[in-house]
Motif scaffolding. Structure first.
Motif, PDB file in Angstrom:
ATOM      1  N   UNK A   1       0.825  -1.209   0.000  1.00 38.88           N
ATOM      2  CA  UNK A   1       0.000   0.000   0.000  1.00 38.88           C
ATOM      3  C   UNK A   1       0.862   1.263   0.000  1.00 38.88           C
ATOM      4  N   UNK A   2       2.140   1.131   0.273  1.00 38.78           N
ATOM      5  CA  UNK A   2       3.044   2.283   0.340  1.00 38.78           C
ATOM      6  C   UNK A   2       3.207   2.918  -1.039  1.00 38.78           C
ATOM      7  N   UNK A   3       3.350   4.225  -1.026  1.00 39.67           N
ATOM      8  CA  UNK A   3       3.640   4.961  -2.252  1.00 39.67           C
ATOM      9  C   UNK A   3       4.877   5.840  -2.042  1.00 39.67           C
ATOM     10  N   UNK A   4       5.710   5.446  -1.103  1.00 41.80           N
ATOM     11  CA  UNK A   4       6.894   6.214  -0.707  1.00 41.80           C
ATOM     12  C   UNK A   4       8.042   5.958  -1.682  1.00 41.80           C
ATOM     13  N   UNK A   5       8.413   6.988  -2.438  1.00 43.03           N
ATOM     14  CA  UNK A   5       9.462   6.858  -3.452  1.00 43.03           C
ATOM     15  C   UNK A   5      10.819   6.509  -2.844  1.00 43.03           C
ATOM     16  N   UNK A   6      11.154   7.105  -1.694  1.00 45.34           N
ATOM     17  CA  UNK A   6      12.439   6.812  -1.044  1.00 45.34           C
ATOM     18  C   UNK A   6      12.493   5.349  -0.607  1.00 45.34           C
ATOM     19  N   UNK A   7      11.369   4.853  -0.119  1.00 47.28           N
ATOM     20  CA  UNK A   7      11.296   3.444   0.284  1.00 47.28           C
ATOM     21  C   UNK A   7      11.485   2.539  -0.938  1.00 47.28           C
ATOM     22  N   UNK A   8      10.893   2.919  -2.052  1.00 41.80           N
ATOM     23  CA  UNK A   8      11.028   2.161  -3.286  1.00 41.80           C
ATOM     24  C   UNK A   8      12.494   2.064  -3.704  1.00 41.80           C
ATOM     25  N   UNK A   9      13.200   3.183  -3.692  1.00 43.41           N
ATOM     26  CA  UNK A   9      14.618   3.208  -4.076  1.00 43.41           C
ATOM     27  C   UNK A   9      15.439   2.344  -3.125  1.00 43.41           C
ATOM     28  N   UNK A  10      15.171   2.461  -1.827  1.00 40.15           N
ATOM     29  CA  UNK A  10      15.912   1.681  -0.827  1.00 40.15           C
ATOM     30  C   UNK A  10      15.694   0.185  -1.023  1.00 40.15           C
TER      31      UNK A  10
ATOM     32  N   UNK B   1       8.732  -2.234  -7.450  1.00 37.32           N
ATOM     33  CA  UNK B   1       7.996  -1.726  -6.303  1.00 37.32           C
ATOM     34  C   UNK B   1       6.660  -1.272  -6.847  1.00 37.32           C
ATOM     35  N   UNK B   2       5.591  -1.948  -6.454  1.00 33.00           N
ATOM     36  CA  UNK B   2       4.276  -1.618  -6.986  1.00 33.00           C
ATOM     37  C   UNK B   2       3.282  -1.387  -5.860  1.00 33.00           C
TER      38      UNK B   2
END
Length: 128
Positions: free
Chosen positions: A87-96, A105-106
């Motif tokens: 459910x996350x839409x956090x771009x920094x989390x996606x990159x990490x 990351x979807x």
């Protein structure tokens, strides 16, 4: 083709399964309600390893991120594409998470048709 879905939400698992079956009804589907259950499945040599792993991040107990780390440190499992399905839409989390080995990351779609298109996009890609 075999897909392992790791998600604690039963409704999300059902929706995902319906979308994968609509995309290709020959796909074998394995579900784990949490990361520990998934790691037990993956570490059991009697089980067929999945071709893809779809992994939720926000689960009780062992998190999806911790599960990803465990998968990627195991030489038997490291080459399996892991798609973060959250459910996350956090771009920094996606990159990490991509830095930790996630293939994609979807964010979880709300509508069944959107789940179908997401599944068809990922499964239709060329993987090395």
């Amino acid at each position: 083709m075999t897909i392992l879905l790791i998600d604690d939400d039963e409704d999300d698992r059902k929706l995902f399964f319906e979308a994968t079956a609509e995309y290709d009804d020959t796909i074998k589907y394995v579900a784990a309600a949490d990361a520990r259950e998934a790691l037990l499945y993956l570490n059991n040599a009697a089980n067929v390893l999945p071709d893809f792993i779809f992994l939720d991040l926000r689960m009780p107990g062992l998190s999806g991120e911790q599960c990803l780390i465990e998968i990627k440190k195991d030489p038997r499992l490291a080459a399996i594409p892991v798609i973060i399905y959250t459910t996350s839409r956090d771009e920094k989390e996606s990159v990490r998470l991509k830095g930790l080995g996630a293939a994609h990351f979807m964010s979880k779609p709300v509508l069944p048709d959107d789940v179908y298109y997401m599944v068809s996009f990922v499964l239709g890609e060329k993987w090395s």
